[in-house]
Scaffold this active site. Structure first.
Site, PDB file in Angstrom:
ATOM      1  N   SER A 129      14.147 -11.190 -33.508  1.00 38.37           N
ATOM      2  CA  SER A 129      13.306 -10.000 -33.653  1.00 38.37           C
ATOM      3  C   SER A 129      11.862 -10.320 -33.305  1.00 38.37           C
ATOM      4  O   SER A 129      11.377 -11.435 -33.545  1.00 38.37           O
ATOM      5  CB  SER A 129      13.384  -9.535 -35.109  1.00 38.37           C
ATOM      6  OG  SER A 129      12.390  -8.571 -35.372  1.00 38.37           O
ATOM      7  N   TYR A 175      12.180 -11.693 -44.236  1.00 38.31           N
ATOM      8  CA  TYR A 175      13.138 -11.318 -43.172  1.00 38.31           C
ATOM      9  C   TYR A 175      12.776 -12.049 -41.873  1.00 38.31           C
ATOM     10  O   TYR A 175      13.624 -12.676 -41.228  1.00 38.31           O
ATOM     11  CB  TYR A 175      13.122  -9.793 -42.966  1.00 38.31           C
ATOM     12  CG  TYR A 175      13.746  -9.349 -41.668  1.00 38.31           C
ATOM     13  CD1 TYR A 175      15.114  -9.498 -41.434  1.00 38.31           C
ATOM     14  CD2 TYR A 175      12.967  -8.771 -40.654  1.00 38.31           C
ATOM     15  CE1 TYR A 175      15.676  -9.099 -40.233  1.00 38.31           C
ATOM     16  CE2 TYR A 175      13.530  -8.360 -39.453  1.00 38.31           C
ATOM     17  CZ  TYR A 175      14.886  -8.526 -39.248  1.00 38.31           C
ATOM     18  OH  TYR A 175      15.445  -8.138 -38.047  1.00 38.31           O
ATOM     19  N   LYS A 214      14.739 -15.046 -39.441  1.00 40.23           N
ATOM     20  CA  LYS A 214      15.000 -14.984 -37.992  1.00 40.23           C
ATOM     21  C   LYS A 214      14.453 -16.241 -37.306  1.00 40.23           C
ATOM     22  O   LYS A 214      15.110 -16.831 -36.443  1.00 40.23           O
ATOM     23  CB  LYS A 214      14.351 -13.727 -37.392  1.00 40.23           C
ATOM     24  CG  LYS A 214      15.055 -12.442 -37.772  1.00 40.23           C
ATOM     25  CD  LYS A 214      16.402 -12.329 -37.085  1.00 40.23           C
ATOM     26  CE  LYS A 214      17.277 -11.273 -37.691  1.00 40.23           C
ATOM     27  NZ  LYS A 214      18.672 -11.306 -37.265  1.00 40.23           N
TER      28      LYS A 214
HETATM   29  P1  NAD Z   1      22.750  -3.072 -38.927  1.00 38.21           P
HETATM   30  O1  NAD Z   1      22.445  -3.278 -40.373  1.00 38.21           O
HETATM   31  O2  NAD Z   1      23.101  -1.691 -38.487  1.00 38.21           O
HETATM   32  O3  NAD Z   1      23.911  -4.045 -38.466  1.00 38.21           O
HETATM   33  C1  NAD Z   1      24.088  -5.341 -38.997  1.00 38.21           C
HETATM   34  C2  NAD Z   1      25.549  -5.474 -39.380  1.00 38.21           C
HETATM   35  O4  NAD Z   1      25.761  -6.762 -39.947  1.00 38.21           O
HETATM   36  C3  NAD Z   1      25.970  -4.439 -40.427  1.00 38.21           C
HETATM   37  O5  NAD Z   1      27.130  -3.765 -39.990  1.00 38.21           O
HETATM   38  C4  NAD Z   1      26.246  -5.268 -41.675  1.00 38.21           C
HETATM   39  O6  NAD Z   1      27.270  -4.711 -42.473  1.00 38.21           O
HETATM   40  C5  NAD Z   1      26.616  -6.625 -41.074  1.00 38.21           C
HETATM   41  N1  NAD Z   1      26.366  -7.758 -41.958  1.00 38.21           N
HETATM   42  C6  NAD Z   1      25.243  -8.023 -42.655  1.00 38.21           C
HETATM   43  N2  NAD Z   1      25.418  -9.142 -43.381  1.00 38.21           N
HETATM   44  C7  NAD Z   1      26.668  -9.583 -43.131  1.00 38.21           C
HETATM   45  C8  NAD Z   1      27.438 -10.677 -43.600  1.00 38.21           C
HETATM   46  N3  NAD Z   1      26.967 -11.538 -44.512  1.00 38.21           N
HETATM   47  N4  NAD Z   1      28.682 -10.844 -43.128  1.00 38.21           N
HETATM   48  C9  NAD Z   1      29.198  -9.980 -42.223  1.00 38.21           C
HETATM   49  N5  NAD Z   1      28.525  -8.906 -41.766  1.00 38.21           N
HETATM   50  C10 NAD Z   1      27.270  -8.718 -42.209  1.00 38.21           C
HETATM   51  O7  NAD Z   1      21.518  -3.625 -38.117  1.00 38.21           O
HETATM   52  P2  NAD Z   1      21.229  -3.540 -36.559  1.00 38.21           P
HETATM   53  O8  NAD Z   1      20.068  -2.659 -36.362  1.00 38.21           O
HETATM   54  O9  NAD Z   1      22.494  -3.270 -35.833  1.00 38.21           O
HETATM   55  O10 NAD Z   1      20.753  -5.033 -36.300  1.00 38.21           O
HETATM   56  C11 NAD Z   1      21.620  -6.032 -35.784  1.00 38.21           C
HETATM   57  C12 NAD Z   1      20.880  -7.347 -35.715  1.00 38.21           C
HETATM   58  O11 NAD Z   1      19.725  -7.187 -34.901  1.00 38.21           O
HETATM   59  C13 NAD Z   1      20.380  -7.837 -37.076  1.00 38.21           C
HETATM   60  O12 NAD Z   1      20.525  -9.243 -37.118  1.00 38.21           O
HETATM   61  C14 NAD Z   1      18.911  -7.455 -37.080  1.00 38.21           C
HETATM   62  O13 NAD Z   1      18.146  -8.311 -37.878  1.00 38.21           O
HETATM   63  C15 NAD Z   1      18.558  -7.617 -35.607  1.00 38.21           C
HETATM   64  N6  NAD Z   1      17.420  -6.787 -35.212  1.00 38.21           N
HETATM   65  C16 NAD Z   1      17.487  -5.431 -35.353  1.00 38.21           C
HETATM   66  C17 NAD Z   1      16.390  -4.652 -34.986  1.00 38.21           C
HETATM   67  C18 NAD Z   1      16.422  -3.147 -35.151  1.00 38.21           C
HETATM   68  O14 NAD Z   1      15.367  -2.520 -35.092  1.00 38.21           O
HETATM   69  N7  NAD Z   1      17.573  -2.511 -35.339  1.00 38.21           N
HETATM   70  C19 NAD Z   1      15.237  -5.251 -34.470  1.00 38.21           C
HETATM   71  C20 NAD Z   1      15.212  -6.635 -34.325  1.00 38.21           C
HETATM   72  C21 NAD Z   1      16.323  -7.392 -34.686  1.00 38.21           C
HETATM   73  C1  UD1 Z   2      10.158  -2.934 -38.755  1.00 42.99           C
HETATM   74  C2  UD1 Z   2       9.988  -4.229 -39.462  1.00 42.99           C
HETATM   75  C3  UD1 Z   2      10.353  -5.337 -38.512  1.00 42.99           C
HETATM   76  C4  UD1 Z   2      11.798  -5.159 -38.030  1.00 42.99           C
HETATM   77  C5  UD1 Z   2      11.930  -3.785 -37.401  1.00 42.99           C
HETATM   78  C6  UD1 Z   2      13.356  -3.503 -37.030  1.00 42.99           C
HETATM   79  C7  UD1 Z   2       8.256  -3.849 -41.151  1.00 42.99           C
HETATM   80  C8  UD1 Z   2       6.872  -4.178 -41.578  1.00 42.99           C
HETATM   81  N1  UD1 Z   2       8.623  -4.359 -39.946  1.00 42.99           N
HETATM   82  O1  UD1 Z   2       9.314  -2.957 -37.619  1.00 42.99           O
HETATM   83  O2  UD1 Z   2      10.235  -6.583 -39.149  1.00 42.99           O
HETATM   84  O3  UD1 Z   2      12.139  -6.137 -37.068  1.00 42.99           O
HETATM   85  O4  UD1 Z   2      11.507  -2.796 -38.337  1.00 42.99           O
HETATM   86  O5  UD1 Z   2      14.182  -3.441 -38.149  1.00 42.99           O
HETATM   87  O6  UD1 Z   2       9.007  -3.199 -41.864  1.00 42.99           O
HETATM   88  N2  UD1 Z   2       6.378   4.429 -39.621  1.00 42.99           N
HETATM   89  C9  UD1 Z   2       5.900   5.573 -40.201  1.00 42.99           C
HETATM   90  N3  UD1 Z   2       6.718   6.249 -41.059  1.00 42.99           N
HETATM   91  C10 UD1 Z   2       7.982   5.835 -41.365  1.00 42.99           C
HETATM   92  C11 UD1 Z   2       8.461   4.653 -40.752  1.00 42.99           C
HETATM   93  C12 UD1 Z   2       7.626   3.967 -39.895  1.00 42.99           C
HETATM   94  O7  UD1 Z   2       4.765   5.989 -39.979  1.00 42.99           O
HETATM   95  O8  UD1 Z   2       8.677   6.486 -42.166  1.00 42.99           O
HETATM   96  C13 UD1 Z   2       5.520   3.723 -38.650  1.00 42.99           C
HETATM   97  C14 UD1 Z   2       5.204   2.296 -39.030  1.00 42.99           C
HETATM   98  O9  UD1 Z   2       4.047   2.246 -39.814  1.00 42.99           O
HETATM   99  C15 UD1 Z   2       5.036   1.653 -37.640  1.00 42.99           C
HETATM  100  C16 UD1 Z   2       6.011   2.448 -36.745  1.00 42.99           C
HETATM  101  O10 UD1 Z   2       6.240   3.674 -37.440  1.00 42.99           O
HETATM  102  O11 UD1 Z   2       3.736   1.857 -37.158  1.00 42.99           O
HETATM  103  C17 UD1 Z   2       7.318   1.754 -36.512  1.00 42.99           C
HETATM  104  O12 UD1 Z   2       7.872   1.398 -37.781  1.00 42.99           O
HETATM  105  P1  UD1 Z   2       9.362   0.818 -37.928  1.00 42.99           P
HETATM  106  O13 UD1 Z   2      10.325   1.677 -37.202  1.00 42.99           O
HETATM  107  O14 UD1 Z   2       9.604   0.571 -39.375  1.00 42.99           O
HETATM  108  O15 UD1 Z   2       9.310  -0.539 -37.125  1.00 42.99           O
HETATM  109  P2  UD1 Z   2       8.345  -1.813 -37.287  1.00 42.99           P
HETATM  110  O16 UD1 Z   2       7.402  -1.654 -38.397  1.00 42.99           O
HETATM  111  O17 UD1 Z   2       7.782  -2.111 -35.947  1.00 42.99           O
END
Ligand code: NAD
Ligand code: UD1
Length: 333
Positions: free
Chosen positions: A132, A156, A160
């Site tokens: 991330s 978190y 990562k």
């Molecule tokens: P998500 O929560 O929708 O999916 C993660 C999945 O992993 C879920 O289905 C959950 O049930 C499963 N999981 C969690 N812990 C587990 C365990 N111990 N054993 C087996 N399964 C487990 O999240 P996502 O948005 O799909 O994210 C996927 C990956 O990408 C995560 O590692 C997250 O940290 C990373 N990531 C997501 C974002 C984002 O904005 N969505 C951004 C950066 C990184």
């Molecule tokens: C967040 C996490 C980041 C994670 C990413 C994906 C934090 C501080 N960071 O990123 O570590 O990798 O999600 O899971 O939580 N916002 C609003 N109102 C809301 C939600 C968000 O104004 O209800 C704003 C936030 O202040 C930010 C932007 O929208 O400026 C994006 O927020 P968000 O979607 O939560 O993503 P990140 O903060 O970039």
């Protein structure tokens, strides 16, 4: 370049029931690649996979396994062989990680170490890990390139960074093709059939906007309008989940040996207010909002330098903000 026909075994997708994992499942099904999903459903349910089963008229092999359960995971790897592993499984709420850092360490770091041990025992050489942009912490310069210091400011983000190091420090992975993908802010849906369905109240911007659009919440809380940005609201690099999955595909097909880190974003920043305006215009839905104090741990601006992934993997994002807003809503309306 890997030839998909050389995949003699399925791809393992951990966390494949979740938002991003299920989108990877969709892409593999579209490309007719065999896959197996492992998930403990701690932040998902089976609905996305069931939708894909109907859409593609297939049965998706699913195993309800917690990656922290070392014995069960080992038995599973002893019973199945894989050509590649895409490791999405993990917890991702910053707030929850602050409240319960031990849970995040156990789930994300110990769980990933278990997956890594099984990968090594089986000799799998094609791997992708979901990292991330949060590992960069508060940016020292923009756009953020992959050489930017890693300085996560929440548990978190620390998990990562630690899992990245598990791959980077391990001699085994110097003989494998490993891609550590640092996602920026993924939004949208795959061909408007599956989308983001977090359990409980969403933390992230787009799922919250969708909740307001559906009438579940009266208004969006905008966390701060006094940042040093054009309109004072936070700026992020949003990327369409379809583009993000195409980046995974390019990573999977690249057979260069060694551990490489790539930013995956559009390379452009949009503010919260710009997101709201785009969503309203594209979908003709009003999103009322109220300005709130800044959210703890938030940064003003974050967007990616994307030259490395373009030059090495020949991938760049194609879909714009309008597509992200339209596709996110079309599956959630
Ligand atoms: P998500 O929560 O929708 O999916 C993660 C999945 O992993 C879920 O289905 C959950 O049930 C499963 N999981 C969690 N812990 C587990 C365990 N111990 N054993 C087996 N399964 C487990 O999240 P996502 O948005 O799909 O994210 C996927 C990956 O990408 C995560 O590692 C997250 O940290 C990373 N990531 C997501 C974002 C984002 O904005 N969505 C951004 C950066 C990184
Ligand atoms: C967040 C996490 C980041 C994670 C990413 C994906 C934090 C501080 N960071 O990123 O570590 O990798 O999600 O899971 O939580 N916002 C609003 N109102 C809301 C939600 C968000 O104004 O209800 C704003 C936030 O202040 C930010 C932007 O929208 O400026 C994006 O927020 P968000 O979607 O939560 O993503 P990140 O903060 O970039």
């Amino acid at each position: 370049m890997t030839d998909v026909n050389t995949f003699s075994h399925p791809i393992l997708i951990t966390g494949g029931a979740g938002f991003l994992g299920s989108h990877m499942v969709a892409l593999c099904l579209e490309k007719r690649i065999d896959l197996v999903v492992v998930d403990n459903l701690s932040n998902s349910d089976l609905s996305n996979l069931q939708t894909l089963e109907k859409h593609f008229n297939v049965t998706i092999p699913f195993f309800n396994i917690d990656i922290r359960d070392q014995d069960k995971l080992k038995d599973f790897f002893n019973e199945h062989r894989f050509s590649a592993v895409i490791h999405f499984a993990g917890l991702k709420s910053v707030a929850e990680s602050v409240a319960n850092p031990d849970l995040y360490h156990d789930n994300n770091v110990v769980g990933s170490q278990n997956v890594i041990d099984c990968i090594k025992a089986q000799g799998i050489k094609n791997l992708i890990f979901s990292s991330s942009a949060t590992v960069y912490g508060d940016p020292q310069y923009l756009p953020i390139d992959e050489d930017h210091p890693v300085q996560p400011y929440n548990p978190y983000g620390e998990t990562k960074a630690q899992v990245e190091e598990l791959f980077i420090q391990d001699e085994y992975f110097k003989t494998a093709s490993v891609k550590l993908l640092r996602y920026f802010n993924p939004v949208g849906s795959y061909k408007c059939i599956i989308g983001e369905k977090p359990n409980g109240m969403p933390n992230n911007l787009m799922p919250y906007i969708l909740g307001v659009a559906r009438g579940e919440y009266d208004f969006l809380n905008i966390y701060g309008d006094d940042y040093e940005t054009d309109d004072g609201t936070g700026v992020r690099d949003y990327i369409h989940v379809t583009d993000l999955m195409e980046a995974h595909w390019s990573a999977l097909m690249d057979d260069v040996i060694g551990c490489e880190i790539y930013n995956v974003g559009c390379g452009k920043g949009f503010s919260v207010k710009e997101m709201v305006k785009a969503f309203e215009e594209v979908n003709q839905v009003k999103i009322p909002y109220q300005i709130q104090p800044r959210r703890d741990g938030d940064i003003a601006t974050c967007y990616a330098a994307v030259d490395k992934i373009k030059n090495h993997l020949n991938w760049s994002a194609k879909l714009n903000l309008e597509s992200m807003c339209r596709d996110a809503w079309s599956v959630n309306s």
